[in-house]
Design a protein around this motif. Structure first.
Motif, PDB file in Angstrom:
ATOM      1  N   THR A  25       0.861  -1.182   0.000  1.00 56.90           N
ATOM      2  CA  THR A  25       0.000   0.000   0.000  1.00 56.90           C
ATOM      3  C   THR A  25       0.896   1.229   0.000  1.00 56.90           C
ATOM      4  OG1 THR A  25      -1.694  -1.159   1.217  1.00 56.90           O
ATOM      5  CG2 THR A  25      -1.773   1.242   1.280  1.00 56.90           C
ATOM      6  N   ARG A  26       0.598   2.163  -0.862  1.00 58.98           N
ATOM      7  CA  ARG A  26       1.420   3.359  -0.959  1.00 58.98           C
ATOM      8  C   ARG A  26       0.733   4.510  -0.252  1.00 58.98           C
ATOM      9  NH1 ARG A  26       5.058   2.883  -5.788  1.00 58.98           N
ATOM     10  NH2 ARG A  26       4.803   0.747  -6.404  1.00 58.98           N
ATOM     11  N   ARG A  27       1.517   5.335   0.353  1.00 54.68           N
ATOM     12  CA  ARG A  27       1.008   6.509   1.041  1.00 54.68           C
ATOM     13  C   ARG A  27       1.239   7.729   0.158  1.00 54.68           C
ATOM     14  NH1 ARG A  27      -2.431   4.944   3.843  1.00 54.68           N
ATOM     15  NH2 ARG A  27      -2.421   6.932   4.893  1.00 54.68           N
ATOM     16  N   SER A  28       0.691   8.844   0.545  1.00 56.82           N
ATOM     17  CA  SER A  28       0.800  10.048  -0.268  1.00 56.82           C
ATOM     18  C   SER A  28       2.238  10.521  -0.418  1.00 56.82           C
ATOM     19  CB  SER A  28      -0.058  11.161   0.333  1.00 56.82           C
ATOM     20  OG  SER A  28       0.356  11.429   1.646  1.00 56.82           O
ATOM     21  N   SER A  29       3.136  10.026   0.420  1.00 58.82           N
ATOM     22  CA  SER A  29       4.521  10.447   0.300  1.00 58.82           C
ATOM     23  C   SER A  29       5.262   9.700  -0.808  1.00 58.82           C
ATOM     24  CB  SER A  29       5.259  10.236   1.629  1.00 58.82           C
ATOM     25  OG  SER A  29       5.197   8.872   1.978  1.00 58.82           O
ATOM     26  N   SER A  36       8.106  10.234 -17.481  1.00 57.42           N
ATOM     27  CA  SER A  36       9.037  10.826 -18.442  1.00 57.42           C
ATOM     28  C   SER A  36       8.721  12.300 -18.696  1.00 57.42           C
ATOM     29  CB  SER A  36       9.001  10.046 -19.755  1.00 57.42           C
ATOM     30  OG  SER A  36       7.703  10.086 -20.298  1.00 57.42           O
ATOM     31  N   THR A  37       7.514  12.707 -18.366  1.00 59.36           N
ATOM     32  CA  THR A  37       7.145  14.107 -18.546  1.00 59.36           C
ATOM     33  C   THR A  37       7.578  14.943 -17.342  1.00 59.36           C
ATOM     34  OG1 THR A  37       4.972  13.700 -17.599  1.00 59.36           O
ATOM     35  CG2 THR A  37       5.149  13.587 -19.995  1.00 59.36           C
ATOM     36  N   SER A  38       8.315  14.328 -16.437  1.00 57.02           N
ATOM     37  CA  SER A  38       8.795  14.950 -15.194  1.00 57.02           C
ATOM     38  C   SER A  38       7.660  15.453 -14.304  1.00 57.02           C
ATOM     39  CB  SER A  38       9.800  16.069 -15.471  1.00 57.02           C
ATOM     40  OG  SER A  38       9.141  17.232 -15.901  1.00 57.02           O
ATOM     41  N   THR A  39       6.493  14.905 -14.500  1.00 54.81           N
ATOM     42  CA  THR A  39       5.359  15.215 -13.650  1.00 54.81           C
ATOM     43  C   THR A  39       5.330  14.204 -12.513  1.00 54.81           C
ATOM     44  OG1 THR A  39       4.127  16.003 -15.547  1.00 54.81           O
ATOM     45  CG2 THR A  39       2.856  15.445 -13.597  1.00 54.81           C
ATOM     46  N   LYS A  40       5.077  14.682 -11.318  1.00 52.57           N
ATOM     47  CA  LYS A  40       5.018  13.769 -10.185  1.00 52.57           C
ATOM     48  C   LYS A  40       3.655  13.095 -10.130  1.00 52.57           C
ATOM     49  CE  LYS A  40       8.465  16.091  -7.447  1.00 52.57           C
ATOM     50  NZ  LYS A  40       8.766  16.913  -6.291  1.00 52.57           N
ATOM     51  N   VAL A  41       3.692  11.803  -9.853  1.00 56.57           N
ATOM     52  CA  VAL A  41       2.472  11.023  -9.694  1.00 56.57           C
ATOM     53  C   VAL A  41       2.427  10.543  -8.254  1.00 56.57           C
ATOM     54  CG1 VAL A  41       1.192   8.973 -10.409  1.00 56.57           C
ATOM     55  CG2 VAL A  41       2.511  10.270 -12.095  1.00 56.57           C
ATOM     56  N   VAL A  42       1.324  10.837  -7.579  1.00 57.87           N
ATOM     57  CA  VAL A  42       1.136  10.426  -6.195  1.00 57.87           C
ATOM     58  C   VAL A  42       0.147   9.278  -6.187  1.00 57.87           C
ATOM     59  CG1 VAL A  42       0.430  11.187  -3.900  1.00 57.87           C
ATOM     60  CG2 VAL A  42       1.495  12.808  -5.467  1.00 57.87           C
ATOM     61  N   ILE A  43       0.490   8.212  -5.477  1.00 60.48           N
ATOM     62  CA  ILE A  43      -0.375   7.048  -5.396  1.00 60.48           C
ATOM     63  C   ILE A  43      -0.947   6.963  -3.990  1.00 60.48           C
ATOM     64  CG2 ILE A  43      -0.465   4.541  -5.523  1.00 60.48           C
ATOM     65  CD1 ILE A  43       2.279   5.625  -7.354  1.00 60.48           C
ATOM     66  N   ILE A  44      -2.269   6.922  -3.908  1.00 63.31           N
ATOM     67  CA  ILE A  44      -2.921   6.915  -2.603  1.00 63.31           C
ATOM     68  C   ILE A  44      -3.975   5.813  -2.570  1.00 63.31           C
ATOM     69  CG2 ILE A  44      -4.312   8.240  -0.966  1.00 63.31           C
ATOM     70  CD1 ILE A  44      -3.077  10.774  -2.116  1.00 63.31           C
ATOM     71  N   LYS A  45      -3.927   5.016  -1.518  1.00 63.99           N
ATOM     72  CA  LYS A  45      -4.982   4.036  -1.255  1.00 63.99           C
ATOM     73  C   LYS A  45      -5.594   4.448   0.082  1.00 63.99           C
ATOM     74  CE  LYS A  45      -6.018  -0.860  -1.404  1.00 63.99           C
ATOM     75  NZ  LYS A  45      -5.474  -2.211  -1.605  1.00 63.99           N
ATOM     76  N   PRO A  46      -6.584   5.346   0.013  1.00 56.38           N
ATOM     77  CA  PRO A  46      -7.139   5.898   1.254  1.00 56.38           C
ATOM     78  C   PRO A  46      -7.803   4.834   2.121  1.00 56.38           C
ATOM     79  CG  PRO A  46      -8.451   6.583  -0.643  1.00 56.38           C
ATOM     80  CD  PRO A  46      -7.277   5.833  -1.174  1.00 56.38           C
ATOM     81  N   GLU A  47      -7.660   5.041   3.428  1.00 54.14           N
ATOM     82  CA  GLU A  47      -8.280   4.136   4.384  1.00 54.14           C
ATOM     83  C   GLU A  47      -9.501   4.766   5.044  1.00 54.14           C
ATOM     84  OE1 GLU A  47      -5.157   2.857   6.989  1.00 54.14           O
ATOM     85  OE2 GLU A  47      -3.995   2.041   5.323  1.00 54.14           O
ATOM     86  N   ILE A  96      -5.498  14.240  -0.871  1.00 48.25           N
ATOM     87  CA  ILE A  96      -5.644  14.106  -2.323  1.00 48.25           C
ATOM     88  C   ILE A  96      -5.843  15.485  -2.948  1.00 48.25           C
ATOM     89  CG2 ILE A  96      -7.117  13.174  -4.152  1.00 48.25           C
ATOM     90  CD1 ILE A  96      -7.709  10.829  -2.104  1.00 48.25           C
ATOM     91  N   SER A  97      -6.713  16.285  -2.357  1.00 46.87           N
ATOM     92  CA  SER A  97      -7.012  17.619  -2.883  1.00 46.87           C
ATOM     93  C   SER A  97      -5.786  18.526  -2.837  1.00 46.87           C
ATOM     94  CB  SER A  97      -8.163  18.248  -2.098  1.00 46.87           C
ATOM     95  OG  SER A  97      -9.317  17.436  -2.206  1.00 46.87           O
ATOM     96  N   ASP A  98      -5.016  18.455  -1.739  1.00 49.51           N
ATOM     97  CA  ASP A  98      -3.805  19.271  -1.632  1.00 49.51           C
ATOM     98  C   ASP A  98      -2.784  18.894  -2.708  1.00 49.51           C
ATOM     99  OD1 ASP A  98      -4.832  20.698   0.492  1.00 49.51           O
ATOM    100  OD2 ASP A  98      -3.784  19.507   2.024  1.00 49.51           O
ATOM    101  N   ASN A  99      -2.668  17.600  -3.010  1.00 48.39           N
ATOM    102  CA  ASN A  99      -1.766  17.171  -4.080  1.00 48.39           C
ATOM    103  C   ASN A  99      -2.227  17.688  -5.434  1.00 48.39           C
ATOM    104  OD1 ASN A  99       0.535  15.427  -3.173  1.00 48.39           O
ATOM    105  ND2 ASN A  99      -1.125  14.395  -2.107  1.00 48.39           N
ATOM    106  N   LEU A 100      -3.542  17.695  -5.656  1.00 46.34           N
ATOM    107  CA  LEU A 100      -4.072  18.221  -6.913  1.00 46.34           C
ATOM    108  C   LEU A 100      -3.793  19.721  -7.013  1.00 46.34           C
ATOM    109  CD1 LEU A 100      -5.578  17.559  -9.521  1.00 46.34           C
ATOM    110  CD2 LEU A 100      -7.699  18.048  -8.320  1.00 46.34           C
ATOM    111  N   LYS A 101      -3.966  20.439  -5.902  1.00 40.91           N
ATOM    112  CA  LYS A 101      -3.667  21.878  -5.896  1.00 40.91           C
ATOM    113  C   LYS A 101      -2.185  22.131  -6.191  1.00 40.91           C
ATOM    114  CE  LYS A 101      -5.184  23.326  -1.935  1.00 40.91           C
ATOM    115  NZ  LYS A 101      -5.746  24.032  -0.773  1.00 40.91           N
ATOM    116  N   ILE A 112      -7.649   8.141 -11.897  1.00 34.51           N
ATOM    117  CA  ILE A 112      -6.540   9.079 -12.098  1.00 34.51           C
ATOM    118  C   ILE A 112      -7.140  10.473 -12.083  1.00 34.51           C
ATOM    119  CG2 ILE A 112      -4.825   9.995 -13.688  1.00 34.51           C
ATOM    120  CD1 ILE A 112      -4.343   7.294 -14.764  1.00 34.51           C
ATOM    121  N   ILE A 113      -6.547  11.333 -11.261  1.00 35.50           N
ATOM    122  CA  ILE A 113      -6.955  12.733 -11.219  1.00 35.50           C
ATOM    123  C   ILE A 113      -5.764  13.560 -11.682  1.00 35.50           C
ATOM    124  CG2 ILE A 113      -7.764  14.622  -9.775  1.00 35.50           C
ATOM    125  CD1 ILE A 113      -8.858  12.517  -7.878  1.00 35.50           C
ATOM    126  N   SER A 114      -6.002  14.437 -12.627  1.00 33.83           N
ATOM    127  CA  SER A 114      -4.911  15.256 -13.144  1.00 33.83           C
ATOM    128  C   SER A 114      -5.270  16.730 -13.067  1.00 33.83           C
ATOM    129  CB  SER A 114      -4.586  14.868 -14.587  1.00 33.83           C
ATOM    130  OG  SER A 114      -5.731  14.998 -15.405  1.00 33.83           O
TER     131      SER A 114
END
Length: 110
Positions: free
Chosen positions: A6-10, A16-27, A35-40, A84-86
């Motif tokens: 399970t991955r956390r928000s950290s 390859s586009t140098s965009t960060k992808v955050v993987i979250i499995k909320p509990e 999630i919203s703060d990462n989108l912001k 996926i939220i972008s």
């Protein structure tokens, strides 16, 4: 076949586009703000809601979907319970989905 914990928000994955992808499995629903703060912060977020009660998962998606809409972002379902939220400055196309998939991001522990 890969098995990922399970991955956390950290946990960030660089595409390859140098965009960060955050993987979250909320509990729980409280992770909607993470999630919203990462989108912001203009990160792509992959969310797996399969660990949530269906009602809680829907509440979380409703909340995050509203934030996504307000910020001009995009929310796409990849498979059952995985989204996926972008942010507005990034288009998630099939090429990016394939890249994420090839890195094993969608191979979740059930």
């Amino acid at each position: 076949e890969h098995s990922f914990p399970t991955r956390r928000s950290s946990d960030l994955i660089h595409t390859s586009t140098s965009t960060k992808v955050v993987i979250i499995k909320p509990e729980d629903f409280d992770e909607a703000t993470v999630i919203s703060d990462n989108l912001k912060s203009r990160k792509i977020i992959v969310i797996n809601t399969t660990a949530l009660e269906p009602r809680t998962g829907q509440r979380l998606l409703d909340f995050v979907g509203g934030v996504c809409y307000a910020l001009g972002g995009d929310l796409q379902q990849v498979e059952k319970g995985v989204y996926i939220i972008s942010p507005s400055n990034i288009e998630v196309n099939n090429e990016l989905k394939n890249e994420l998939s090839s890195k094993g991001i969608f191979n979740w522990n059930k």
